[in-house]
Design a protein around this motif. Structure first.
Motif, PDB file in Angstrom:
ATOM      1  N   ASN A 296       0.821  -1.207   0.000  1.00  0.00           N
ATOM      2  CA  ASN A 296       0.000   0.000   0.000  1.00  0.00           C
ATOM      3  C   ASN A 296       0.854   1.256   0.000  1.00  0.00           C
ATOM      4  N   ILE A 297       0.183   2.390  -0.244  1.00  0.00           N
ATOM      5  CA  ILE A 297       0.830   3.703  -0.199  1.00  0.00           C
ATOM      6  C   ILE A 297      -0.026   4.594   0.679  1.00  0.00           C
ATOM      7  N   THR A 298       0.580   5.235   1.658  1.00  0.00           N
ATOM      8  CA  THR A 298      -0.177   6.145   2.519  1.00  0.00           C
ATOM      9  C   THR A 298      -0.329   7.497   1.827  1.00  0.00           C
ATOM     10  N   GLY A 299      -1.372   8.238   2.211  1.00  0.00           N
ATOM     11  CA  GLY A 299      -1.582   9.554   1.616  1.00  0.00           C
ATOM     12  C   GLY A 299      -2.933  10.119   2.001  1.00  0.00           C
ATOM     13  N   SER A 300      -3.248  11.275   1.435  1.00  0.00           N
ATOM     14  CA  SER A 300      -4.497  11.971   1.724  1.00  0.00           C
ATOM     15  C   SER A 300      -5.655  11.339   0.957  1.00  0.00           C
ATOM     16  N   THR A 301      -6.870  11.805   1.268  1.00  0.00           N
ATOM     17  CA  THR A 301      -8.052  11.326   0.548  1.00  0.00           C
ATOM     18  C   THR A 301      -7.930  11.628  -0.941  1.00  0.00           C
ATOM     19  N   LEU A 302      -7.467  12.830  -1.291  1.00  0.00           N
ATOM     20  CA  LEU A 302      -7.294  13.193  -2.699  1.00  0.00           C
ATOM     21  C   LEU A 302      -6.277  12.281  -3.374  1.00  0.00           C
ATOM     22  N   PHE A 303      -5.197  11.980  -2.690  1.00  0.00           N
ATOM     23  CA  PHE A 303      -4.191  11.079  -3.244  1.00  0.00           C
ATOM     24  C   PHE A 303      -4.798   9.704  -3.534  1.00  0.00           C
ATOM     25  N   HIS A 304      -5.600   9.193  -2.615  1.00  0.00           N
ATOM     26  CA  HIS A 304      -6.216   7.880  -2.814  1.00  0.00           C
ATOM     27  C   HIS A 304      -7.157   7.902  -4.020  1.00  0.00           C
ATOM     28  N   ILE A 305      -7.911   8.991  -4.179  1.00  0.00           N
ATOM     29  CA  ILE A 305      -8.820   9.092  -5.322  1.00  0.00           C
ATOM     30  C   ILE A 305      -8.034   9.101  -6.621  1.00  0.00           C
ATOM     31  N   LEU A 306      -6.969   9.904  -6.677  1.00  0.00           N
ATOM     32  CA  LEU A 306      -6.179  10.004  -7.908  1.00  0.00           C
ATOM     33  C   LEU A 306      -5.434   8.701  -8.212  1.00  0.00           C
ATOM     34  N   SER A 307      -5.217   7.885  -7.210  1.00  0.00           N
ATOM     35  CA  SER A 307      -4.574   6.588  -7.448  1.00  0.00           C
ATOM     36  C   SER A 307      -5.590   5.517  -7.820  1.00  0.00           C
ATOM     37  N   GLY A 308      -6.864   5.888  -7.886  1.00  0.00           N
ATOM     38  CA  GLY A 308      -7.904   4.886  -8.096  1.00  0.00           C
ATOM     39  C   GLY A 308      -8.047   3.967  -6.899  1.00  0.00           C
ATOM     40  N   ASN A 309      -7.580   4.455  -5.742  1.00  0.00           N
ATOM     41  CA  ASN A 309      -7.498   3.672  -4.511  1.00  0.00           C
ATOM     42  C   ASN A 309      -6.610   2.446  -4.665  1.00  0.00           C
ATOM     43  N   LEU A 310      -5.776   2.444  -5.714  1.00  0.00           N
ATOM     44  CA  LEU A 310      -4.736   1.411  -5.809  1.00  0.00           C
ATOM     45  C   LEU A 310      -3.620   1.684  -4.817  1.00  0.00           C
ATOM     46  N   SER A 311      -3.703   2.796  -4.112  1.00  0.00           N
ATOM     47  CA  SER A 311      -2.847   3.016  -2.948  1.00  0.00           C
ATOM     48  C   SER A 311      -3.214   2.011  -1.859  1.00  0.00           C
ATOM     49  N   HIS A 312      -4.400   1.406  -1.971  1.00  0.00           N
ATOM     50  CA  HIS A 312      -4.807   0.278  -1.116  1.00  0.00           C
ATOM     51  C   HIS A 312      -4.701  -1.005  -1.948  1.00  0.00           C
ATOM     52  N   GLN A 313      -3.500  -1.268  -2.436  1.00  0.00           N
ATOM     53  CA  GLN A 313      -3.292  -2.392  -3.344  1.00  0.00           C
ATOM     54  C   GLN A 313      -3.558  -3.730  -2.653  1.00  0.00           C
ATOM     55  N   ILE A 314      -3.257  -3.824  -1.373  1.00  0.00           N
ATOM     56  CA  ILE A 314      -3.506  -5.077  -0.648  1.00  0.00           C
ATOM     57  C   ILE A 314      -4.993  -5.386  -0.662  1.00  0.00           C
ATOM     58  N   GLU A 315      -5.806  -4.396  -0.291  1.00  0.00           N
ATOM     59  CA  GLU A 315      -7.253  -4.592  -0.260  1.00  0.00           C
ATOM     60  C   GLU A 315      -7.798  -4.828  -1.668  1.00  0.00           C
ATOM     61  N   HIS A 316      -7.212  -4.158  -2.659  1.00  0.00           N
ATOM     62  CA  HIS A 316      -7.663  -4.360  -4.034  1.00  0.00           C
ATOM     63  C   HIS A 316      -7.402  -5.789  -4.500  1.00  0.00           C
ATOM     64  N   HIS A 317      -6.250  -6.337  -4.141  1.00  0.00           N
ATOM     65  CA  HIS A 317      -5.953  -7.707  -4.556  1.00  0.00           C
ATOM     66  C   HIS A 317      -6.799  -8.732  -3.803  1.00  0.00           C
ATOM     67  N   LEU A 318      -7.221  -8.397  -2.614  1.00  0.00           N
ATOM     68  CA  LEU A 318      -8.121  -9.295  -1.896  1.00  0.00           C
ATOM     69  C   LEU A 318      -9.528  -9.270  -2.494  1.00  0.00           C
ATOM     70  N   PHE A 319      -9.988  -8.060  -2.845  1.00  0.00           N
ATOM     71  CA  PHE A 319     -11.365  -7.875  -3.295  1.00  0.00           C
ATOM     72  C   PHE A 319     -11.409  -7.002  -4.555  1.00  0.00           C
TER      73      PHE A 319
END
Length: 392
Positions: A296-319
């Motif tokens: 994962n990558i830590t960051g602000s709400t805007l950062f997560h949106i611009l990353s497509g929430n792939l900043s939560h790559q662990i959760e994305h790969h789970l679900f």
């Protein structure tokens, strides 16, 4: 529905792992699988209006940025307007690529029964045809995450990014190949499904290759026509500045997408696997592999949106088929689960993760004899079949 809270014993468990890798037994693995199945079911049952509102708000913002960017580039004779136009168009392309295109094509919004958000028919603002991307990414990568010989995202057929890849002198150019892939990322993604190495080895039929090339030519042709001819021509005397603006916006989007994706898969600490040790996986074993092979990558709400929430790559790969805007609320439970079982939860700020990725790219370019091996796994999974054989 009641939230299932894992019992967190993080510091104690992590202290026990200092002497060697964590060893998970079959019962622990299946407990992890049951918990994550229940977590997924709970979130899926809760999907509704706020998720609709979220994706519609992102689409509205994306369209607004695109209209603003295209319009400002018509005033490109004024440098501030050109810069603002490039910035707005870059944001539009990033949102379309990351939070809309990537997530819609994963089927995250199929439950809405909205034709424009249907994964089977959606196309994105990218030269790669959606059907080819869904095969190379949704199927090959997400099914066989970090398995050597199956997951072609390990190095993208160009780079040496893991010690499990045998070194040869070609990889001395690793940093240059990585830089070129970053700048031309949408084109690299487009060519990914061709599997050039298999073509060279004669393992792909020319009929299949021709079919893929025809699809790529159609999609890339439309994209090139739109960005590099139609819109520049519409701007009249500002043809060259509009062309330069469109090129720049595409490059910005490429750099951003490459950086987010590589930070989610290749920083130090993520594990890779062999086909033998992942054969006939249980659901729990699949979940564990996804957690160990992502970051994962830590960051602000805007950062997560611009990353497509792939900043939560662990959760994305789970679900991968749950709406990505839900990943931030899932993340604390997934992290607590990792701590309970002594599993690493790889995360850090963008500067740390991208620095680690580029350091690995440089290190993997050089002969292994120059660096001590770091291939010892941090987690060992004892499988039911192995336990049965040992008992017998």
């Amino acid at each position: 529905m009641t939230t299932i809270e894992p019992t967190v014993t993080g510091p104690a468990v992590l202290a026990e792992t200092a002497a060697g890798p964590v060893v998970l037994g079959p019962e622990q693995v299946e407990e992890i699988g049951r918990y994550l199945d229940e977590l997924r079911a709970r979130i899926a049952a809760d999907l509704g209006q706020r998720d609709r509102d979220y994706i519609y708000s992102i689409i509205k913002a994306q369209r607004g940025f695109e209209v603003a960017g295209r319009g400002l580039l018509f005033l490109g004779f004024l440098p501030p307007c050109w810069l603002a136009g490039v910035a707005a168009l870059s944001l539009a392309k990033i949102l379309d690529n990351m939070e809309i295109g990537h997530n819609v094509m994963h089927g995250q919004y199929d439950w809405m029964r909205e034709p424009g958000l249907n994964s089977r028919v959606f196309e994105w603002d990218n030269v790669c045809p959606a059907d080819q991307w869904k095969h190379s990414h949704n199927y090959m990568h997400h099914t066989y995450t970090n398995i050597h010989g199956r997951d072609r995202d390990i190095g993208y057929g160009v780079l040496r990014i893991d010690e499990g890849q045998q070194w040869n002198p070609y990889y001395l150019g690793n940093p240059l190949y990585a830089f070129a892939l970053m700048m031309l990322f949408e084109w690299g993604v487009m060519l990914h499904d061709l599997e050039f190495d298999n073509i060279v080895r004669g393992e792909r039929s020319w009929g299949e290759v021709r079919r893929l090339l025809r699809g790529q030519a159609r999609k890339a042709g439309r994209q090139v026509l739109k960005d590099y001819l139609v819109f520049p021509l519409l701007s009249g005397p500002m043809f060259l500045s509009t062309l330069a603006g469109n090129v720049t916006a595409n490059v910005v989007r490429n750099i951003w997408a490459y950086s987010i994706i590589f930070c989610g898969h290749f920083p130090s600490g993520v594990q890779t696997f062999t086909e033998e040790e992942t054969a006939e996986e249980t659901r729990g074993e699949w979940y564990v592999r996804q957690m160990l092979g992502s970051a994962n990558i830590t960051g602000s709400t805007l950062f997560h949106i611009l990353s497509g929430n792939l900043s939560h790559q662990i959760e994305h790969h789970l679900f991968p088929d749950l709406p990505a805007n839900r990943y931030p609320e899932i993340a604390p439970e997934v992290r607590a689960l990792c701590e309970k079982f002594g599993l690493p939860y790889h995360t850090g700020p963008l500067r740390k993760q991208i620095g680690g990725v580029w350091a690995k790219i440089v290190r993997m370019a050089l002969p292994p004899s120059l660096f001590p091996s770091k291939s010892e796994p941090g987690v060992i999974v004892r499988r039911k079949r192995e336990s049965s054989e040992a008992d017998g």
